[in-house]
Design an enzyme around this catalytic site. Sequence first.
Site, mmCIF file in Angstrom:
data_model
loop_
_atom_site.group_PDB
_atom_site.id
_atom_site.type_symbol
_atom_site.label_atom_id
_atom_site.label_comp_id
_atom_site.label_asym_id
_atom_site.label_seq_id
_atom_site.Cartn_x
_atom_site.Cartn_y
_atom_site.Cartn_z
ATOM 1 N N CYS A 122 26.700 37.707 45.749
ATOM 2 C CA CYS A 122 27.734 39.015 45.615
ATOM 3 C C CYS A 122 26.914 40.285 46.369
ATOM 4 O O CYS A 122 25.808 40.421 46.241
ATOM 5 C CB CYS A 122 28.256 39.085 44.114
ATOM 6 S SG CYS A 122 27.299 40.556 43.017
ATOM 7 N N CYS A 173 22.637 34.770 42.907
ATOM 8 C CA CYS A 173 23.918 35.303 43.283
ATOM 9 C C CYS A 173 24.031 35.867 44.698
ATOM 10 O O CYS A 173 23.170 36.586 44.878
ATOM 11 C CB CYS A 173 24.486 36.326 42.180
ATOM 12 S SG CYS A 173 26.258 36.859 42.465
ATOM 13 N N GLY A 185 48.977 31.556 22.359
ATOM 14 C CA GLY A 185 48.535 31.316 20.836
ATOM 15 C C GLY A 185 47.013 30.952 20.729
ATOM 16 O O GLY A 185 46.948 30.884 19.416
ATOM 17 N N ASP A 195 52.440 38.906 32.150
ATOM 18 C CA ASP A 195 52.252 38.140 30.944
ATOM 19 C C ASP A 195 53.876 38.667 30.608
ATOM 20 O O ASP A 195 54.382 39.708 31.126
ATOM 21 C CB ASP A 195 51.419 38.557 30.170
ATOM 22 C CG ASP A 195 51.205 40.141 29.870
ATOM 23 O OD1 ASP A 195 52.024 40.799 30.291
ATOM 24 O OD2 ASP A 195 50.356 40.477 28.963
ATOM 25 N N SER A 196 54.354 38.325 29.429
ATOM 26 C CA SER A 196 55.713 38.733 28.926
ATOM 27 C C SER A 196 55.721 39.927 28.015
ATOM 28 O O SER A 196 56.666 40.718 27.791
ATOM 29 C CB SER A 196 56.313 37.585 28.108
ATOM 30 O OG SER A 196 55.368 37.451 26.599
ATOM 31 N N GLY A 197 54.409 40.492 27.447
ATOM 32 C CA GLY A 197 54.311 41.562 26.688
ATOM 33 C C GLY A 197 54.221 41.228 25.225
ATOM 34 O O GLY A 197 54.027 41.842 24.337
ATOM 35 N N GLY A 198 54.648 39.811 25.320
ATOM 36 C CA GLY A 198 54.575 39.246 23.786
ATOM 37 C C GLY A 198 53.226 39.289 23.061
ATOM 38 O O GLY A 198 53.248 39.795 21.903
ATOM 39 N N ASP A 221 43.226 33.266 32.656
ATOM 40 C CA ASP A 221 43.034 34.778 32.823
ATOM 41 C C ASP A 221 42.183 35.058 31.473
ATOM 42 O O ASP A 221 42.219 34.515 30.398
ATOM 43 C CB ASP A 221 44.273 35.631 32.868
ATOM 44 C CG ASP A 221 44.599 35.496 31.379
ATOM 45 O OD1 ASP A 221 45.448 34.560 30.888
ATOM 46 O OD2 ASP A 221 44.704 36.754 30.767
ATOM 47 N N ASP A 275 57.307 35.036 24.168
ATOM 48 C CA ASP A 275 57.233 34.261 23.149
ATOM 49 C C ASP A 275 56.743 35.003 21.751
ATOM 50 O O ASP A 275 56.238 36.105 21.935
ATOM 51 C CB ASP A 275 56.109 33.384 23.437
ATOM 52 C CG ASP A 275 54.733 33.729 23.793
ATOM 53 O OD1 ASP A 275 54.860 34.999 24.286
ATOM 54 O OD2 ASP A 275 53.715 33.320 23.656
ATOM 55 N N CYS A 306 24.303 42.147 44.110
ATOM 56 C CA CYS A 306 23.131 41.355 43.739
ATOM 57 C C CYS A 306 22.433 41.449 45.176
ATOM 58 O O CYS A 306 21.125 41.298 44.940
ATOM 59 C CB CYS A 306 23.275 39.610 43.325
ATOM 60 S SG CYS A 306 23.660 39.777 41.396
ATOM 61 N N HIS A 325 30.394 42.315 40.075
ATOM 62 C CA HIS A 325 29.479 41.425 40.050
ATOM 63 C C HIS A 325 30.151 40.055 38.870
ATOM 64 O O HIS A 325 29.968 38.999 39.372
ATOM 65 C CB HIS A 325 28.082 41.508 39.395
ATOM 66 C CG HIS A 325 27.125 40.465 38.816
ATOM 67 N ND1 HIS A 325 26.701 39.487 39.728
ATOM 68 C CD2 HIS A 325 27.101 39.762 37.704
ATOM 69 C CE1 HIS A 325 26.131 38.444 38.913
ATOM 70 N NE2 HIS A 325 26.428 38.632 37.807
#
Lengths: 420, 420
Positions: free
Chosen positions: B362, B360, B272, B102-105, B322, B156, B365, B391
């Site tokens: 995984c 599940c 935003g 990300d930009s840090g914004g 994300d 941004d 599990c 998990h």
Amino acid sequence: MIYLWLEYNPPVPLRLQIEATRGSARTGKLITPHGEVETPVFMPVGTLASVKGVSQDVLEELGVEILLANTYHLYLRPGVETVRQMGGLHRFMSWERAILTDSGGFQVFSLNELRKVSEEGVAFRSHLDGSPHFLSPEKAMEIQIGLGADVIMAFDECTEYPAETHRARASMELTLRWAERCKSYFEEHRHEVPWGRKVHVGTAAPGCPGERNLADVAELRSAGQPRVAVPTRPEATQALFGIVQGGMDRGLRRESAERTIDIGFPGYAIGGLSVGEPRAVTREIVESTLEHLPSNQPRYLMGVGTPEEIAQYAQLGVDMMDCVLPTRAARHGLLFTSEGKISIKQARYAQDESALDPACDCRVCRRYSRAYLRHLYASNELLAQVLNTVHNLYYYLATMRTVRAWVRAGCVTAPGVSRA
Amino acid sequence: MIYLWLEYNPPVPLRLQIEATRGSARTGKLITPHGEVETPVFMPVGTLASVKGVSQDVLEELGVEILLANTYHLYLRPGVETVRQMGGLHRFMSWERAILTDSGGFQVFSLNELRKVSEEGVAFRSHLDGSPHFLSPEKAMEIQIGLGADVIMAFDECTEYPAETHRARASMELTLRWAERCKSYFEEHRHEVPWGRKVHVGTAAPGCPGERNLADVAELRSAGQPRVAVPTRPEATQALFGIVQGGMDRGLRRESAERTIDIGFPGYAIGGLSVGEPRAVTREIVESTLEHLPSNQPRYLMGVGTPEEIAQYAQLGVDMMDCVLPTRAARHGLLFTSEGKISIKQARYAQDESALDPACDCRVCRRYSRAYLRHLYASNELLAQVLNTVHNLYYYLATMRTVRAWVRAGCVTAPGVSRA
């Protein structure tokens, strides 16, 4: 899928199968109800049924064949009834290899102000909430039978250091009386180990997480694989080890060894060391005590040590050792390497692209740089503790592998022939 | 072993290869300099170049193809110079798959009292030590080029919620001016990405840890395997994505989208959102904004959401998402399952032998019971955070796999035909 073990076979006691010797040292296999353990062995400490930060599959990959868990801590959390209900520690923590539990004696010894020792046992207060508890030889057996480790330990008094001779003798005598009580209780109740009681039923049913009404979910369907089952032979039994005490007095240690052997156990531990005495004294007591222990039974030195020390003790003839050092040091950023101990927090590693230990094959050294490990530690990232622990455990286990190879090399025709 | 990449090929821009559509939704592959990413994709957050508690090999096993890392945090620790010196984030963290920063914004936006926004950029104080810093569009580009992620984000201003229309417009205009500055700086400096600069030399030398003078060390000798190399094609370049702002105003969002597209980026994010507005508003803004984004380029919705939400947004046509939710919730014992959210700390799970999520597949599990996971969490064991995170990530990734299968099932002749 349902596993049932219904056939009956006679009890199989734990035994040590010695395969090679070199001087006082020996290598072989400890045959336990949950698999074979190559000895001499270092046992990682999984205090609360978990080696802090390391999942069981990584422990398996590291080659861990036996774990130590702490009775005192498990008695407080989650409590013996929960573990018993779940079929014992192996099934509770999904670990099908061997486990050893300590007796809780050393832990309550460490509580200092919170405990009071009498002939009957030890009254103490929980370090968690101050609640009152009482551990006796019988109670320690009851708990350890409920936890269901392969090797369990007699409830002893860990003599403080320093101690006058009369105090060390009184403490040793108490430990001997408690050893008798432990053995009696254990022999009457060993059948209560919860190994056979539970039948594992695979619980993974077909299905898919997330959007359950979507059309194409075939790729997500479970293969119906059950969680790891822990197959335990019904003829297998726990083994109770006796503990030699006697302070730092060679004569008392000899007497403690002989009288503990008279009571009779399938294995013997040397307790009451690493309690503040100089390392030279530890070594002297270990060496002299080992002379009085049966050569055909496992010898367990409790609570040591550095990598150099565990290699030395193994060369003296110790078969089993445990210590929190590799795991605890890891969480403090102290890492054992072939070039010595490294404190990974140091700024000098901030841009060091080399492996933590260039001579190490562990999954951490093969993949990550010192710079990354330093960053993780300096940033207080969880992964620092995970990776540091994996490396230190690998280093300890590799140290023991080296000792075993060294012993084997002493009895084969050509050096360098490996039985690995 | 030495890897050298010396041949020259023309730059390969990041691109989205759409393979199937169903309504607004689409599935395909994002072709990045560090591998292909199946879309729609959920990107786990590795704030400080680590997904908290999860090692990179486990992330690979989970099928993670792209990670998000936070520019603000990495700028403070370990600092961009360290990462640049190490050849960029991929090599620094030993992750050869794709990364987005990300930009840090958004992070400086979250600092509230510690920041001051001007035309030039944002003055802020570190949350760690209060030290003063300044991020501008150019500085954010310089840092992200130094970190060397595959996808980097324009700097941004994240408009606060609620905001008056004139304030949302002013903020949007600022973001647009910053977007131009980001693009200019990036185009002049994109060749400075540190990918090609370093040559990886395997550091694992033969040898053995522990007692180095022992005879039989053959079994311990390293195979000389180097740490994971990160092969990067020299023709590959980073991709800079633009970010659509405009508050909760559909008209402003449309204008922001159109004018950001006029500037021209290989992908577009919707920023935003998830700043306190009702979920219905989030959805409305996402849906309306998506209409104005190019259909042949990746669309990235930042910072969402629950498993249900990411499935819904993907069905609306979002390609990338994300969120810290799966990893952060895991560390608080909140687990996503096919039967709903579970708070594993509850006493009702203390003796529950069933898998966390019976549907599940995984590794958690398949192996551990709710009782064990509850014990680890209640005892504050490190492993609780590790296993819970694994998990939850699996659950999120499985949710996206299901959506992809659902989209593909819409365009094949028979339902249930999987391309997995």
